[in-house]
Write an enzyme that holds these catalytic residues in place. Structure first.
Site, PDB file in Angstrom:
ATOM      1  CD  GLN A  58      -3.173   0.706   0.771  1.00 33.34           C
ATOM      2  OE1 GLN A  58      -3.489  -0.508   0.516  1.00 33.34           O
ATOM      3  NE2 GLN A  58      -3.634   1.777   0.238  1.00 33.34           N
ATOM      4  CG  PHE A  59       1.875   3.634  -3.763  1.00 31.76           C
ATOM      5  CD1 PHE A  59       2.108   4.975  -3.852  1.00 31.76           C
ATOM      6  CD2 PHE A  59       1.018   2.661  -4.266  1.00 31.76           C
ATOM      7  CE1 PHE A  59       1.364   5.487  -4.847  1.00 31.76           C
ATOM      8  CE2 PHE A  59       0.309   3.045  -5.455  1.00 31.76           C
ATOM      9  CZ  PHE A  59       0.464   4.735  -5.668  1.00 31.76           C
ATOM     10  CB  THR A  60      -2.072   5.160  -1.136  1.00 29.89           C
ATOM     11  OG1 THR A  60      -2.597   4.231  -0.360  1.00 29.89           O
ATOM     12  CG2 THR A  60      -1.969   5.057  -2.539  1.00 29.89           C
TER      13      THR A  60
END
Length: 143
Positions: A76-78
């Site tokens: 989950q890079f966000t």
């Protein structure tokens, strides 16, 4: 490294309509959304896995390690979105794929080494995550 942990009674991740990872614990399990930043390394991934495995957020103040709860790990890079200015998030704090993918895998492998049943999403894919949050309980872990 940031891990957004949700206590769940079930969770699944789909890619192109196909289930690629799923947990259906007999009691509770954990969904771990994992974000990697530029100064993370394999040692941090290992320490974060230990922290998650020992985190006492299940019923009766138990940890996943205490009860053998399964874990669904999803990249989950966000989690590293910077939303301080304007209306468009900046992703500059998120590590590039070449660095992040091996560290998400190292995190999942470290959980397995601790005895966890681990399922995963597909790094970089467009995923649909389904979950039943139990409580609700959601905790942000950082190192």
């Amino acid at each position: 490294m940031r891990v957004l942990v949700q206590r769940v009674t079930s969770a699944a991740v789909r890619v192109d309509g196909e289930v690629v990872g799923k947990i259906e614990p007999s009691g509770q399990g954990l969904l771990a959304l994992v974000g990697i930043t530029h100064d993370d390394d394999v040692d941090k991934a290992r320490r974060m896995a230990e922290k998650l495995w020992q985190l006492r957020i299940l019923d009766d103040e138990k940890s996943a390690g205490d009860v053998g709860a399964p874990v669904l790990v999803v990249s989950q890079f966000t989690l590293y979105a910077n939303t301080v200015k304007g209306r468009r998030p900046s992703w500059n704090a998120a590590a590039p794929r070449s660095m992040a993918e091996p560290l998400v895998n190292a995190f999942a492998d470290a959980l397995r080494a601790l005895g966890a049943q681990v399922e995963t999403g597909v790094f970089g894919a467009h995923m649909q995550v389904e979950l039943v949050n139990d409580g609700p309980v959601t905790v942000l872990l950082e190192l």
